[in-house]
Design a protein around this motif. Structure first.
Motif, PDB file in Angstrom:
ATOM      1  N   THR A   8      82.913 -63.990   8.528  1.00 37.36           N
ATOM      2  CA  THR A   8      83.871 -62.953   8.151  1.00 37.36           C
ATOM      3  C   THR A   8      84.391 -62.222   9.380  1.00 37.36           C
ATOM      4  OG1 THR A   8      82.870 -62.629   5.972  1.00 37.36           O
ATOM      5  CG2 THR A   8      84.139 -60.788   6.881  1.00 37.36           C
TER       6      THR A   8
ATOM      7  N   GLU B  12      79.272 -57.211  -0.036  1.00 40.55           N
ATOM      8  CA  GLU B  12      80.320 -58.160  -0.407  1.00 40.55           C
ATOM      9  C   GLU B  12      81.405 -57.456  -1.210  1.00 40.55           C
ATOM     10  OE1 GLU B  12      80.700 -62.609  -2.458  1.00 40.55           O
ATOM     11  OE2 GLU B  12      78.798 -61.520  -2.469  1.00 40.55           O
TER      12      GLU B  12
ATOM     13  N   PRO C 294      73.450 -65.045   4.370  1.00 37.17           N
ATOM     14  CA  PRO C 294      74.260 -63.837   4.545  1.00 37.17           C
ATOM     15  C   PRO C 294      74.614 -63.567   6.004  1.00 37.17           C
ATOM     16  CG  PRO C 294      71.988 -63.277   3.949  1.00 37.17           C
ATOM     17  CD  PRO C 294      72.134 -64.746   3.768  1.00 37.17           C
TER      18      PRO C 294
ATOM     19  N   ARG D  85      77.491 -65.877   6.826  1.00 40.23           N
ATOM     20  CA  ARG D  85      78.726 -65.443   6.169  1.00 40.23           C
ATOM     21  C   ARG D  85      79.291 -64.192   6.847  1.00 40.23           C
ATOM     22  NH1 ARG D  85      78.284 -64.504   0.073  1.00 40.23           N
ATOM     23  NH2 ARG D  85      80.511 -64.176   0.421  1.00 40.23           N
TER      24      ARG D  85
ATOM     25  N   ASP E  12      73.294 -53.653  -2.427  1.00 41.20           N
ATOM     26  CA  ASP E  12      74.742 -53.746  -2.557  1.00 41.20           C
ATOM     27  C   ASP E  12      75.346 -52.371  -2.320  1.00 41.20           C
ATOM     28  OD1 ASP E  12      74.190 -52.324  -4.874  1.00 41.20           O
ATOM     29  OD2 ASP E  12      74.590 -53.994  -6.226  1.00 41.20           O
TER      30      ASP E  12
ATOM     31  N   TYR F  12      81.904 -49.920   2.073  1.00 38.48           N
ATOM     32  CA  TYR F  12      82.575 -51.077   2.654  1.00 38.48           C
ATOM     33  C   TYR F  12      83.385 -50.668   3.890  1.00 38.48           C
ATOM     34  CZ  TYR F  12      81.554 -53.338  -1.835  1.00 38.48           C
ATOM     35  OH  TYR F  12      80.931 -53.861  -2.940  1.00 38.48           O
TER      36      TYR F  12
ATOM     37  N   MET G 291      81.724 -61.115   3.661  1.00 39.91           N
ATOM     38  CA  MET G 291      80.374 -60.569   3.790  1.00 39.91           C
ATOM     39  C   MET G 291      80.338 -59.644   5.004  1.00 39.91           C
ATOM     40  SD  MET G 291      77.308 -60.443   2.529  1.00 39.91           S
ATOM     41  CE  MET G 291      77.130 -61.875   1.467  1.00 39.91           C
TER      42      MET G 291
ATOM     43  N   HIS H 132      86.073 -62.033  -1.124  1.00 35.81           N
ATOM     44  CA  HIS H 132      84.626 -61.838  -1.083  1.00 35.81           C
ATOM     45  C   HIS H 132      84.050 -62.076   0.314  1.00 35.81           C
ATOM     46  CE1 HIS H 132      83.571 -60.879  -5.207  1.00 35.81           C
ATOM     47  NE2 HIS H 132      84.449 -61.784  -5.620  1.00 35.81           N
TER      48      HIS H 132
END
Length: 375
Positions: free
Chosen positions: A111, A144, A104, A107, A12, A186, A131, A129
């Motif tokens: 996204t 995420e 994942p 997703r 993460d 991110y 991905m 949220h």
């Protein structure tokens, strides 16, 4: 490497931010890249970790996030508009696309498609949220964020929702810094998505940090400039040795399964070089194990990175003490000269107090390390 039938533990943004803060630690890089559960590994090694978020904080954070995103994210979009884009039209009737997909990879693809469609359509869009995928040392990491907002001008903003409070408009600087480093990961992942579009949308370098106001459960927000954190994190992640190179240097059949005998597991872990520093205690589950090994070897990194940097080529406490006592070391070396000066001042101070230096050193095994801290 994880062991048979052991599922991978996903990386993460918090783990990536910690990894970027210590890019020289090959041990963490291979364990994270292989998806090893470091908490279970630490317990199997006899050095269980106390690192992690409490269950109470986790539940409180989820409840607060649900409140912020209620009614289609109306309050969250209002805060984004107010703090980051007041010149745009009001975010009434914003789009909230469905990002559900299988796995994942699915997703992440969904996204990317939603971001492209929202950018082309204009208007306000809230991605709840999403991905994102980020290549880390040759290994993909799926991330995420709490939310990403697409502005009417096509810009993208990362939103971080935390449960620590904003008291009188400000929060704990350490916690804000940790949130900024996490958001920087991110932003890097979003920039990879943006680079695939023509023209590339602008990924904003200011994120929205949403926290409870004072001691209530009402949301308050602050715009946080993360340009510095983004630059540092990007540079550190680029410095990471590729996972394949670390894996190729491992002994044949190396495995990090917690079910292995302690001796075999310890040998596998010790086969990978670590770069321990006291900061690891708040960021890595293996910190207690690595600290014990670092202390046992007398490594000066146990004293912290600043002390390590000041000591130059002196890598162990024994070398430092020998240099301070005039038994070894080049007297023209600035680090050696500073140590000898510090040792002379310490001896002078103790002599003035009527305490023999030898008695203090013999009675307190850790006292020698004080010399390494002196300058």
């Amino acid at each position: 490497m994880r062991g048979p039938d052991v599922p991978a533990r996903a990386l993460d943004a918090r783990a990536l931010a910690a990894l970027a803060a210590n890019p020289g630690c090959r041990r963490r890089a291979i364990l994270d890249g292989a998806g090893v559960d470091k908490a279970a590994l630490a317990s199997a090694l006899g050095a269980p970790s106390v690192f992690g978020q409490s269950q109470f904080a986790f539940i409180r954070g989820n409840a607060f996030e649900a409140r912020v995103k209620a009614d289609g994210g109306a309050e969250l979009l209002r805060l984004v508009h107010e703090r980051l884009d007041p010149g745009a039209g009001r975010p009434d009737g914003a789009t909230v696309p469905d990002l559900a997909a299988t796995g994942p990879e699915g997703r992440a693809a969904r996204t990317a498609l939603a971001l492209r469609e929202a950018t082309a359509a204009g208007g306000w869009t809230l991605l709840d949220h999403p991905m994102l995928a980020l290549d880390v040392a040759g290994s993909p990491a799926f991330l995420e964020p709490d939310a990403v907002v697409v502005h009417p001008d096509g810009g993208w903003t990362v939103v971080e929702i935390k449960s620590f409070p904003l008291l009188d408009g400000s929060a704990d600087p350490a916690k804000v810094g940790a949130a900024a480093r996490q958001a920087a990961v991110y932003v890097l992942a979003l920039e990879e998505v943006a680079a695939q579009l023509d023209p590339a949308p602008r990924v904003r370098q200011r994120i929205l940090l949403v926290c409870p106001r004072d001691f209530s459960n009402l949301p308050a927000a602050s715009a946080v400039d993360i340009r510095k954190q983004r630059a540092v994190t990007g540079r550190q992640l680029a410095r990471l040795t590729r996972i394949e190179e670390i894996a190729d240097a491992l002994p044949e059949g190396a495995c990090f399964s917690p079910q292995l005998p302690a001796e075999e597991l310890t040998a596998a872990v010790e086969a990978v070089e670590a770069a321990y520093a006291p900061e690891c205690l708040s960021a890595c589950e293996l910190a207690f194990h690595c600290r014990a090994r670092s202390r046992a070897s007398g490594a000066v990194t146990t004293l912290g990175r600043p002390a390590r940097a000041e000591l130059g080529g002196l890598a162990t406490v024994a070398e430092v003490l020998a240099a301070a006592g005039g038994e070894a070391g080049d007297p023209d070396d600035p680090a050696v000269a500073a140590l000898r000066r510090a040792a002379a001042l310490r001896a002078e101070a103790l002599a003035g107090a009527g305490v023999p230096v030898e008695d203090v050193a013999d009675a307190r095994p850790g006292a020698g390390a004080e010399v390494a801290r002196c300058r």
